[in-house]
Design an enzyme around this catalytic site. Structure first.
Site, PDB file in Angstrom:
ATOM      1  N   HIS A  12       0.857  -1.188   0.000  1.00 20.79           N
ATOM      2  CA  HIS A  12       0.000   0.000   0.000  1.00 20.79           C
ATOM      3  C   HIS A  12       0.895   1.241   0.000  1.00 20.79           C
ATOM      4  O   HIS A  12       1.952   1.222  -0.598  1.00 20.79           O
ATOM      5  CB  HIS A  12      -0.927   0.008   1.224  1.00 20.79           C
ATOM      6  CG  HIS A  12      -1.969  -1.066   1.165  1.00 20.79           C
ATOM      7  ND1 HIS A  12      -2.504  -1.645   2.283  1.00 20.79           N
ATOM      8  CD2 HIS A  12      -2.590  -1.633   0.117  1.00 20.79           C
ATOM      9  CE1 HIS A  12      -3.398  -2.546   1.918  1.00 20.79           C
ATOM     10  NE2 HIS A  12      -3.473  -2.562   0.617  1.00 20.79           N
ATOM     11  N   LYS A  37      -1.172   9.315  -6.044  1.00 26.40           N
ATOM     12  CA  LYS A  37      -1.899   8.957  -4.822  1.00 26.40           C
ATOM     13  C   LYS A  37      -1.663   7.485  -4.446  1.00 26.40           C
ATOM     14  O   LYS A  37      -1.700   6.610  -5.310  1.00 26.40           O
ATOM     15  CB  LYS A  37      -3.395   9.228  -5.029  1.00 26.40           C
ATOM     16  CG  LYS A  37      -4.087   9.515  -3.722  1.00 26.40           C
ATOM     17  CD  LYS A  37      -5.464  10.099  -3.922  1.00 26.40           C
ATOM     18  CE  LYS A  37      -6.083  10.360  -2.563  1.00 26.40           C
ATOM     19  NZ  LYS A  37      -7.422  10.877  -2.639  1.00 26.40           N
ATOM     20  N   GLY A 180     -10.411  -6.538   7.421  1.00 25.38           N
ATOM     21  CA  GLY A 180     -10.080  -5.508   6.427  1.00 25.38           C
ATOM     22  C   GLY A 180     -10.511  -5.929   5.032  1.00 25.38           C
ATOM     23  O   GLY A 180     -11.066  -5.129   4.270  1.00 25.38           O
ATOM     24  N   GLY A 304      -5.127  -0.637   8.980  1.00 22.46           N
ATOM     25  CA  GLY A 304      -6.069   0.143   8.178  1.00 22.46           C
ATOM     26  C   GLY A 304      -7.452   0.250   8.794  1.00 22.46           C
ATOM     27  O   GLY A 304      -8.113   1.290   8.667  1.00 22.46           O
ATOM     28  N   ASN A 308     -11.054   3.644  10.737  1.00 18.55           N
ATOM     29  CA  ASN A 308     -12.517   3.722  10.793  1.00 18.55           C
ATOM     30  C   ASN A 308     -12.908   4.435  12.090  1.00 18.55           C
ATOM     31  O   ASN A 308     -13.142   3.826  13.135  1.00 18.55           O
ATOM     32  CB  ASN A 308     -13.119   2.317  10.732  1.00 18.55           C
ATOM     33  CG  ASN A 308     -14.617   2.348  10.481  1.00 18.55           C
ATOM     34  OD1 ASN A 308     -15.346   3.071  11.150  1.00 18.55           O
ATOM     35  ND2 ASN A 308     -15.076   1.579   9.530  1.00 18.55           N
ATOM     36  N   ALA A 425      -5.233  15.597   6.881  1.00 18.97           N
ATOM     37  CA  ALA A 425      -4.612  16.911   7.042  1.00 18.97           C
ATOM     38  C   ALA A 425      -5.094  17.474   8.381  1.00 18.97           C
ATOM     39  O   ALA A 425      -6.280  17.433   8.682  1.00 18.97           O
ATOM     40  CB  ALA A 425      -5.047  17.827   5.910  1.00 18.97           C
ATOM     41  N   ARG A 455     -20.495  13.606   0.724  1.00 22.92           N
ATOM     42  CA  ARG A 455     -19.486  13.357   1.752  1.00 22.92           C
ATOM     43  C   ARG A 455     -19.386  14.558   2.693  1.00 22.92           C
ATOM     44  O   ARG A 455     -19.125  15.668   2.262  1.00 22.92           O
ATOM     45  CB  ARG A 455     -18.136  13.070   1.097  1.00 22.92           C
ATOM     46  CG  ARG A 455     -18.187  11.826   0.224  1.00 22.92           C
ATOM     47  CD  ARG A 455     -16.869  11.565  -0.444  1.00 22.92           C
ATOM     48  NE  ARG A 455     -15.831  11.316   0.538  1.00 22.92           N
ATOM     49  CZ  ARG A 455     -14.535  11.377   0.262  1.00 22.92           C
ATOM     50  NH1 ARG A 455     -14.127  11.690  -0.942  1.00 22.92           N
ATOM     51  NH2 ARG A 455     -13.639  11.140   1.205  1.00 22.92           N
ATOM     52  N   ASN A 558     -12.434  21.457   8.413  1.00 22.15           N
ATOM     53  CA  ASN A 558     -11.049  21.146   8.045  1.00 22.15           C
ATOM     54  C   ASN A 558     -11.039  19.990   7.058  1.00 22.15           C
ATOM     55  O   ASN A 558     -11.340  18.856   7.412  1.00 22.15           O
ATOM     56  CB  ASN A 558     -10.230  20.766   9.281  1.00 22.15           C
ATOM     57  CG  ASN A 558      -8.810  20.343   8.916  1.00 22.15           C
ATOM     58  OD1 ASN A 558      -8.358  20.567   7.788  1.00 22.15           O
ATOM     59  ND2 ASN A 558      -8.121  19.736   9.864  1.00 22.15           N
TER      60      ASN A 558
END
Ligand SMILES: [Fe+2]
Length: 615
Positions: A12, A37, A180, A304, A308, A425, A455, A558
């Protein structure tokens, strides 16, 4: 003094980190430098950045890779033999990448080392790297640890105990059984991208009802009280094909995989809600078991699945034997670089703990571990594009100007200090806006991010004011917990009846104001919270405080400083390019302020002209 370079790559997100005598000095993901990305290639640029931060490779004593390639190859071989001939196509590619590339990485890392370090090339197991990344930087002297991801070498879930300078794995669940991979399979079925769309699936879940949860528990995953589980592999494609699911999976849910470009219907929202409910239940049972096994009331998470934040938030609500939680901000595979280096520092070189176990602060330095740029670099980037700008050296004046612009409804690109490590971020490479704007969610999604307007955005809140807005008692410095907006700030009820029996159009729900802070309040009144205090990020805290003084509102929207499909900006040049292309009204970059409306016509005309691949 021992200095160790840790590297994760090939599977990944690739990343590099450097740890000096147990203290994290620098860390960054490769995607930020290459602008690709989730770039998983050998992280040449991230390594160069890390080495630069310690004054050159001469300072290195050891290098470490975040997984054991021999164990990974073992898994690939055994899987190929067991499922032959179905694996005929997939195994050759998998084996080639594992054999060729991993060994190549080891050799490249060896070449970095100075002669005095000899052959100090180490490998730390994938899940031990994750567990170490969760425990050593945590503010705990002892803790239970849960690691859950798609897959490591063999392990997909690990329960471990952390005690001062050791991490001890206690139990594991192995491939092909994987929480996962189950979540990724549903992500795939809902027409979202595996390995990046999982976060979107979590955001989709509140629109649906978990009416398939029992079906998933009856047929797909046998989840036991003690947290252990097994998948029925007959429904998954990842063992012997490139696809995450198969025809049996589609038949079970009664619908084909969603075309990524097609509208999202209620069936897929309900499947997302169901997968989310199952993952929350599984994480709850795993965490309960881990706390018991480790005899602790502190919990550390990585892998990963630990990204969540909804499942993480539920743990705090549901576990009576949990006092404190700490989650590695780079919980995906990028975090393996820091974890592997820390594990080696403690197990081989006897390093000291650097987390503030005595005074309750963690050792991640706000995850502000990436490159920072001075005024000369920034001004050069502004001049190169012929931008009109103001230099404001007084930080108080600068903060006031930005706060005032936020009040006036401007969308701000903030670029300041070191870049964040991990997928979120946290203020230094962020797009900020006033959360009180009624149409904020769809407005910013369309204008800035060019992303799906359903979203929601995440709020950042002054830590000492968080409890006035949200139902929470816990700090969430890395945006890894959710909390509900307080009942007195909520407005109206979503008319689910009209939504589900009518057109199923999410936009109708979305345009309802759900609280006094509509842009950050999800349909179920939850919010993905980031808390900021003066110690964690002083400069960002001062800006937040300036906005609070003007408005009495301690919250801002943000969202990451990028557009859809592009990695978060790293350099001043990246920030300038994104500012020009996206609908950002004010770029607040270091000491400088750059207003869009002051730019020459030929620059303003470039807004929205760059195309990005959908993510
Ligand atoms: Fe992982």
């Amino acid at each position: 003094m021992t200095t160790i370079l840790g590297v994760s790559c090939l599977y990944h997100d690739a990343a590099a980190a450097v740890v000096r005598d147990g203290e994290i000095v620098a860390a960054a993901q490769e995607e930020r430098f290459t602008r690709k990305k989730h770039d998983r290639r050998y992280p040449e640029a991230a390594i160069a950045y890390c080495i630069d931060q310690i004054g050159g490779a001469e300072a290195l004593d050891a290098v470490v890779f975040y997984e054991d390639p021999v164990l990974s190859l073992d898994r690939i071989l055994k899987n190929a033999i067991e499922l032959a001939p179905a694996t005929g196509k997939t195994w050759a590619a998998a084996a080639r990448s594992q054999l060729g590339q991993s060994l190549n990485v080891a050799e490249r890392l060896r070449q970095i080392l100075p002669p005095r370090a000899g052959d100090n090339v180490f490998f730390v197991d994938h899940h031990l790297s994750h567990a170490a990344s969760a425990f050593y930087p945590s503010p705990f002297r002892e803790a239970a640890i849960v690691v859950a991801d798609g897959i490591g070498e063999w392990a997909s879930t690990t329960i471990a105990a952390g005690n001062d300078r050791t991490v001890t794995p206690l139990r594991q669940i192995h491939y092909p059984h994987s929480l996962g991979l189950l979540y990724s399979a549903v992500t795939y079925h809902c027409g979202l991208k595996v390995n990046s769309g999982e976060y979107k699936l979590m955001g989709l879940a509140p629109y649906g009802e978990p009416r398939y949860a029992d079906l998933i528990l009856d047929r797909l995953v046998d989840l036991r009280e003690d947290g252990s589980y097994r998948l029925d592999t007959a429904f998954f494609g990842y063992l012997d094909s490139e696809a995450a699911t198969n025809a049996a999976f589609e038949e079970l849910f009664g619908c084909k995989r969603r075309d990524p470009e097609a509208p999202i219907t209620i069936d897929y929202m309900d499947i997302a809600a169901s997968a989310q409910a199952v993952v929350e239940e599984a994480m709850f049972r795993l965490a309960r078991r881990a706390l018991r096994d480790a005899e602790s009331r502190n919990l550390c998470l990585a892998g990963g699945v630990a990204l969540n934040c909804v499942a993480n938030g539920r743990l705090l609500q549901r576990l009576s034997n949990l006092d404190h939680i700490w989650i590695q901000p780079a919980s995906g595979d990028a975090g393996g670089a820091v974890g592997a280096a820390l594990e080696l520092a403690h197990s081989q070189f006897g390093a000291a703990r650097h987390a503030g176990v005595e005074h309750g602060r963690d050792g991640m330095r706000g995850s502000l571990l990436g490159p920072a740029f001075g005024s000369a670099d920034i001004e050069a980037a502004l001049k190169a594009k012929g931008l009109v700008y103001h230099r404001v050296e007084s930080r108080a004046t600068h903060d006031e100007a930005v706060a005032q612009a936020l009040v006036e409804g401007l969308i701000i690109g903030r670029f300041d200090g070191p870049m964040e490590y991990g997928p979120r971020a946290l203020g230094n490479r962020s797009i900020l806006a006033d959360p009180r704007r009624p149409d904020g969610q769809s407005y910013i999604n369309q204008r800035i991010k060019f992303r799906e307007s359903w979203r929601p955005f995440a709020p950042v809140v002054l830590a000492d004011k968080a409890a006035e807005i949200f139902e929470t008692e816990h700090d969430s410095p890395y945006m890894l917990l959710i909390a509900d907006v307080r009942p007195e700030l909520r407005r109206g009820e979503v008319d689910w009846h009209a939504f589900r029996d009518g057109t199923g159009d999410m936009m109708s729900v979305l345009n309802e104001e759900r609280s006094t802070l509509p842009a950050i309040t999800h349909v179920d009144y939850s919010a993905r919270l980031q808390t900021v205090d003066a110690e964690g990020n002083p400069a960002f805290h001062r800006l937040m405080t300036a906005f609070y003084r003007l408005t009495g509102c301690p919250v801002l929207i943000n969202t990451s400083f990028n557009v859809r499909g592009e990695p978060i900006v790293c350099t001043p040049e990246d920030a300038v390019a994104c500012f020009i292309n996206a609908g950002i009204d004010l770029l607040a970059i270091g000491d400088f302020l750059v207003f869009k409306h002051e730019q020459p016509e030929e620059i303003r005309r470039l807004e929205g002209t760059m195309q990005y691949e959908p993510d």
